[in-house]
Write a protein that holds these residues in place. Sequence first.
Motif, PDB file in Angstrom:
ATOM      1  N   HIS A 298       0.612  -1.287   0.188  1.00  0.00           N
ATOM      2  CA  HIS A 298      -0.143  -0.037   0.404  1.00  0.00           C
ATOM      3  C   HIS A 298       1.268   1.193  -0.419  1.00  0.00           C
ATOM      4  CE1 HIS A 298      -2.894  -3.027   0.684  1.00  0.00           C
ATOM      5  NE2 HIS A 298      -2.902  -3.245   1.584  1.00  0.00           N
ATOM      6  N   PHE A 299       2.272   0.592   0.158  1.00  0.00           N
ATOM      7  CA  PHE A 299       3.026   2.218  -0.102  1.00  0.00           C
ATOM      8  C   PHE A 299       3.603   2.542  -1.476  1.00  0.00           C
ATOM      9  CE2 PHE A 299       3.086   2.388   4.328  1.00  0.00           C
ATOM     10  CZ  PHE A 299       2.201   3.498   4.917  1.00  0.00           C
ATOM     11  N   TRP A 300       2.763   1.696  -2.772  1.00  0.00           N
ATOM     12  CA  TRP A 300       4.036   2.022  -3.836  1.00  0.00           C
ATOM     13  C   TRP A 300       5.841   1.839  -3.967  1.00  0.00           C
ATOM     14  CZ3 TRP A 300       0.057   6.154  -6.321  1.00  0.00           C
ATOM     15  CH2 TRP A 300      -1.229   6.303  -5.899  1.00  0.00           C
ATOM     16  N   SER A 301       5.495   0.802  -3.288  1.00  0.00           N
ATOM     17  CA  SER A 301       7.161   0.170  -3.101  1.00  0.00           C
ATOM     18  C   SER A 301       7.541  -0.500  -3.919  1.00  0.00           C
ATOM     19  CB  SER A 301       8.110   1.542  -1.840  1.00  0.00           C
ATOM     20  OG  SER A 301       6.663   0.101  -1.059  1.00  0.00           O
ATOM     21  N   GLY A 302       6.838  -1.069  -4.614  1.00  0.00           N
ATOM     22  CA  GLY A 302       7.248  -2.343  -5.133  1.00  0.00           C
ATOM     23  C   GLY A 302       7.494  -3.269  -4.304  1.00  0.00           C
ATOM     24  N   ALA A 303       6.298  -4.177  -3.347  1.00  0.00           N
ATOM     25  CA  ALA A 303       6.398  -5.177  -1.550  1.00  0.00           C
ATOM     26  C   ALA A 303       6.678  -6.970  -2.428  1.00  0.00           C
ATOM     27  CB  ALA A 303       5.956  -4.837  -0.790  1.00  0.00           C
ATOM     28  N   PHE A 304       6.436  -6.908  -3.816  1.00  0.00           N
ATOM     29  CA  PHE A 304       5.894  -8.047  -4.258  1.00  0.00           C
ATOM     30  C   PHE A 304       6.544  -8.933  -5.241  1.00  0.00           C
ATOM     31  CE2 PHE A 304       2.000  -6.215  -2.324  1.00  0.00           C
ATOM     32  CZ  PHE A 304       1.138  -7.217  -1.572  1.00  0.00           C
ATOM     33  N   THR A 305       6.506  -9.621  -5.685  1.00  0.00           N
ATOM     34  CA  THR A 305       7.222  -9.982  -6.789  1.00  0.00           C
ATOM     35  C   THR A 305       6.436 -10.216  -7.716  1.00  0.00           C
ATOM     36  OG1 THR A 305       6.905 -12.741  -5.987  1.00  0.00           O
ATOM     37  CG2 THR A 305       9.239 -11.697  -5.412  1.00  0.00           C
ATOM     38  N   ALA A 306       5.875  -9.466  -8.258  1.00  0.00           N
ATOM     39  CA  ALA A 306       4.390  -9.091  -9.781  1.00  0.00           C
ATOM     40  C   ALA A 306       4.978  -8.096  -9.894  1.00  0.00           C
ATOM     41  CB  ALA A 306       3.454  -8.790  -8.859  1.00  0.00           C
ATOM     42  N   TRP A 307       4.624  -8.321 -11.892  1.00  0.00           N
ATOM     43  CA  TRP A 307       4.596  -7.178 -12.695  1.00  0.00           C
ATOM     44  C   TRP A 307       3.509  -6.889 -13.374  1.00  0.00           C
ATOM     45  CZ3 TRP A 307       3.917  -7.396 -18.231  1.00  0.00           C
ATOM     46  CH2 TRP A 307       4.427  -8.753 -18.790  1.00  0.00           C
ATOM     47  N   GLY A 308       3.775  -5.765 -13.768  1.00  0.00           N
ATOM     48  CA  GLY A 308       1.966  -5.562 -14.891  1.00  0.00           C
ATOM     49  C   GLY A 308       2.007  -4.209 -14.766  1.00  0.00           C
ATOM     50  N   TYR A 309       1.102  -4.275 -15.638  1.00  0.00           N
ATOM     51  CA  TYR A 309       0.586  -2.887 -16.735  1.00  0.00           C
ATOM     52  C   TYR A 309       0.012  -2.017 -15.295  1.00  0.00           C
ATOM     53  CZ  TYR A 309       2.009  -5.356 -20.601  1.00  0.00           C
ATOM     54  OH  TYR A 309       2.739  -5.964 -21.938  1.00  0.00           O
ATOM     55  N   ASP A 310       0.660  -1.150 -15.365  1.00  0.00           N
ATOM     56  CA  ASP A 310       0.080   0.090 -14.572  1.00  0.00           C
ATOM     57  C   ASP A 310      -0.143  -0.039 -13.383  1.00  0.00           C
ATOM     58  OD1 ASP A 310       0.269   2.497 -16.852  1.00  0.00           O
ATOM     59  OD2 ASP A 310      -0.957   0.917 -17.725  1.00  0.00           O
ATOM     60  N   ASN A 311       0.934  -0.697 -13.072  1.00  0.00           N
ATOM     61  CA  ASN A 311       0.268  -1.460 -11.305  1.00  0.00           C
ATOM     62  C   ASN A 311       1.525  -0.657 -10.978  1.00  0.00           C
ATOM     63  OD1 ASN A 311      -0.563  -2.437  -8.888  1.00  0.00           O
ATOM     64  ND2 ASN A 311      -0.960  -5.095 -10.396  1.00  0.00           N
ATOM     65  N   ARG A 312       0.985   0.167  -9.341  1.00  0.00           N
ATOM     66  CA  ARG A 312       1.887   0.247  -8.878  1.00  0.00           C
ATOM     67  C   ARG A 312       2.137  -0.331  -7.379  1.00  0.00           C
ATOM     68  NH1 ARG A 312      -0.174   5.331 -11.651  1.00  0.00           N
ATOM     69  NH2 ARG A 312       1.669   6.450 -12.035  1.00  0.00           N
ATOM     70  N   GLU A 313       1.830  -1.459  -7.579  1.00  0.00           N
ATOM     71  CA  GLU A 313       2.371  -2.458  -6.166  1.00  0.00           C
ATOM     72  C   GLU A 313       3.168  -3.142  -6.554  1.00  0.00           C
ATOM     73  OE1 GLU A 313       0.915  -2.148  -2.790  1.00  0.00           O
ATOM     74  OE2 GLU A 313       1.166  -0.100  -3.292  1.00  0.00           O
ATOM     75  N   GLY A 314       3.459  -3.802  -7.560  1.00  0.00           N
ATOM     76  CA  GLY A 314       4.075  -4.568  -8.122  1.00  0.00           C
ATOM     77  C   GLY A 314       5.665  -4.329  -8.122  1.00  0.00           C
ATOM     78  N   PRO A 370      -1.991  -6.692  -5.188  1.00  0.00           N
ATOM     79  CA  PRO A 370      -1.548  -7.652  -4.194  1.00  0.00           C
ATOM     80  C   PRO A 370      -1.892  -7.397  -2.989  1.00  0.00           C
ATOM     81  CG  PRO A 370       0.085  -7.306  -5.563  1.00  0.00           C
ATOM     82  CD  PRO A 370      -0.571  -6.300  -5.468  1.00  0.00           C
ATOM     83  N   GLY A 371      -1.591  -6.462  -2.460  1.00  0.00           N
ATOM     84  CA  GLY A 371      -1.224  -6.093  -0.915  1.00  0.00           C
ATOM     85  C   GLY A 371      -3.171  -6.566  -0.177  1.00  0.00           C
ATOM     86  N   LEU A 372      -4.396  -6.536  -1.381  1.00  0.00           N
ATOM     87  CA  LEU A 372      -5.605  -6.815  -0.356  1.00  0.00           C
ATOM     88  C   LEU A 372      -5.960  -8.667  -0.616  1.00  0.00           C
ATOM     89  CD1 LEU A 372      -7.297  -4.080  -2.947  1.00  0.00           C
ATOM     90  CD2 LEU A 372      -6.015  -3.858  -0.611  1.00  0.00           C
ATOM     91  N   PHE A 373      -4.831  -9.150  -1.256  1.00  0.00           N
ATOM     92  CA  PHE A 373      -4.928 -10.768  -0.984  1.00  0.00           C
ATOM     93  C   PHE A 373      -4.957 -11.452   0.014  1.00  0.00           C
ATOM     94  CE2 PHE A 373      -6.411  -8.640  -5.044  1.00  0.00           C
ATOM     95  CZ  PHE A 373      -7.634 -10.158  -5.925  1.00  0.00           C
ATOM     96  N   GLU A 374      -5.564 -12.183   0.412  1.00  0.00           N
ATOM     97  CA  GLU A 374      -4.788 -13.507   1.776  1.00  0.00           C
ATOM     98  C   GLU A 374      -2.874 -14.084   0.802  1.00  0.00           C
ATOM     99  OE1 GLU A 374      -5.271 -14.168   4.778  1.00  0.00           O
ATOM    100  OE2 GLU A 374      -7.130 -12.388   4.097  1.00  0.00           O
ATOM    101  N   PRO A 375      -2.229 -14.229   1.335  1.00  0.00           N
ATOM    102  CA  PRO A 375      -1.059 -15.487   1.187  1.00  0.00           C
ATOM    103  C   PRO A 375      -1.065 -16.409   0.218  1.00  0.00           C
ATOM    104  CG  PRO A 375      -1.182 -14.804   3.751  1.00  0.00           C
ATOM    105  CD  PRO A 375      -2.084 -14.352   2.959  1.00  0.00           C
ATOM    106  N   ALA A 376      -2.299 -17.070   0.789  1.00  0.00           N
ATOM    107  CA  ALA A 376      -2.120 -18.691  -0.313  1.00  0.00           C
ATOM    108  C   ALA A 376      -3.055 -17.985  -1.577  1.00  0.00           C
ATOM    109  CB  ALA A 376      -3.811 -19.007   0.663  1.00  0.00           C
ATOM    110  N   GLU A 377      -3.821 -16.994  -1.628  1.00  0.00           N
ATOM    111  CA  GLU A 377      -3.913 -16.382  -3.029  1.00  0.00           C
ATOM    112  C   GLU A 377      -3.022 -15.786  -3.945  1.00  0.00           C
ATOM    113  OE1 GLU A 377      -8.328 -14.521  -2.764  1.00  0.00           O
ATOM    114  OE2 GLU A 377      -7.237 -13.873  -0.894  1.00  0.00           O
ATOM    115  N   LEU A 378      -1.767 -15.358  -3.158  1.00  0.00           N
ATOM    116  CA  LEU A 378      -1.151 -14.771  -4.164  1.00  0.00           C
ATOM    117  C   LEU A 378       0.102 -16.121  -4.271  1.00  0.00           C
ATOM    118  CD1 LEU A 378      -0.001 -11.510  -1.430  1.00  0.00           C
ATOM    119  CD2 LEU A 378      -0.894 -11.503  -3.719  1.00  0.00           C
TER     120      LEU A 378
END
Length: 442
Positions: A298-314, A370-378
């Motif tokens: 939720h701080f837009w700092s790249g906290a997940f091993t994810a990539w996406g188009y215009d996604n500021r959380e990955g 991704p910050g809105l999902f449970e660990p299992a879903e991630l």
Amino acid sequence: MSIELVKYLESARVKFLRITFCDNANVIRAKAIHLGILAENLEYPTGITVAQQALPVMSDTVVSKSGLGPIGEAWLIPDWSTLRVLPYAPTHARVLADLNLDGQPWSLCPRDFLKRAITTAEQAGIKVMAAFENEFSLLSSRNNFIVPTDDTVFASTLSMDLNREIIDAISDALIAQEIIVERYYPESAPGQQEISIRYADALGAADHQIVFRETVRGVAIQYGLKASFLPKIFADKAGNGCHLHLSLWQNGQNITGNGSGQLSTTAQNFIAGILHHLPALMALTTPSTNSYKRIRPHFWSGAFTAWGYDNREGAVRVPSNPLPPSPTHFEFKTVDASANPYLALGAVIFAGLDGVRRNLNPGEPVDIDPGLFEPAELQERGIKPLPQNLGEAILHLSADRLLLEALGSELSRAYLAVREEEWEVMKEMELDQEVSLLLERY
Ligand code: GLU
Ligand code: MG
């Protein structure tokens, strides 16, 4: 160096020339030579102890596990194309230097590490263009408290009015050093600002990062302020990121996009390489204990091993352009300015090239937060947790054969020793202690 350059510096009334480099701990250091003796020392390099690459950020105390000690001299070899008179300290000039040993590039020279990455990319037919996008805080101190220059929110025009003079002065100083200033806006946290600059080839981008940090701090001093790029200063406010923008080129053409609004296969492979090596890479791109206080959902700092188009959380965002061609580049967000830019960008290039060589697939682009999902879903979506602290990132780097080999045995040993020492000394520190120690280091 030519006698013409000496004459140019004399006519600019420069008194000292700072021969500048950036060490493993990302402290920018220089030894200066007086203009009065420059002409007779044109070819005579300036020496530094090899132990300079064994110093943690806290103090000038040599870490013995680095393999370096008081014996041995490395030589600063100026790259004269980087010579600039300092607009914020006009009696001084700066030139960026490589480190040599025994007449060769020293295996522990960060700038040479990046050059090796560039050469490896060229051998794979790829040229990497890049820009570091800095966020920084403007502050003063009162009774030992840090006071930001404003208490405004993102893109606030009040902040623009309050900080107009210093922002103009920083921009003018960058332009005077041949850096193209593109955009500016006040960022979310109190006193936080963002000024973006034009991309360049990889070596130029890392050099610009040194110039940028030096310039922001130098201008802030002129205004009686402190500037800090420390990743996290205020616990509940946005941190200072330093997103790394990258594009891939072949034969003078940008090959990041596929011509139909998506990434090319090569760019996807490159991103997959970054994501694959991310836990280890973080020991180089987010390398301070403080870095991990910034990287939060939720701080837009790249906290997940994810990539996406215009996604500021990955970790990797692919920004779309409003007009074709799109996309033209991608942004790696898990980076901050406590990273030595030569080591960080070099390692990113080696990781990306590994993805290209092995034809790695980054998985589907992520179009959720991704910050809105449970660990299992991630986990189902292949999104993995990142190291939670520097200690974990160091363990990942220590086990990443590709990055260790790319760094080479001597550089990786000294680098890991420096960061391990920082982790050991600072791992229990509360944020305010860490801020008072590190605020003016970065
Ligand atoms: N300040 C955020 C960070 O820590 C980035 C905000 C943005 O520019 O997207 O990376
Ligand atoms: Mg920003």
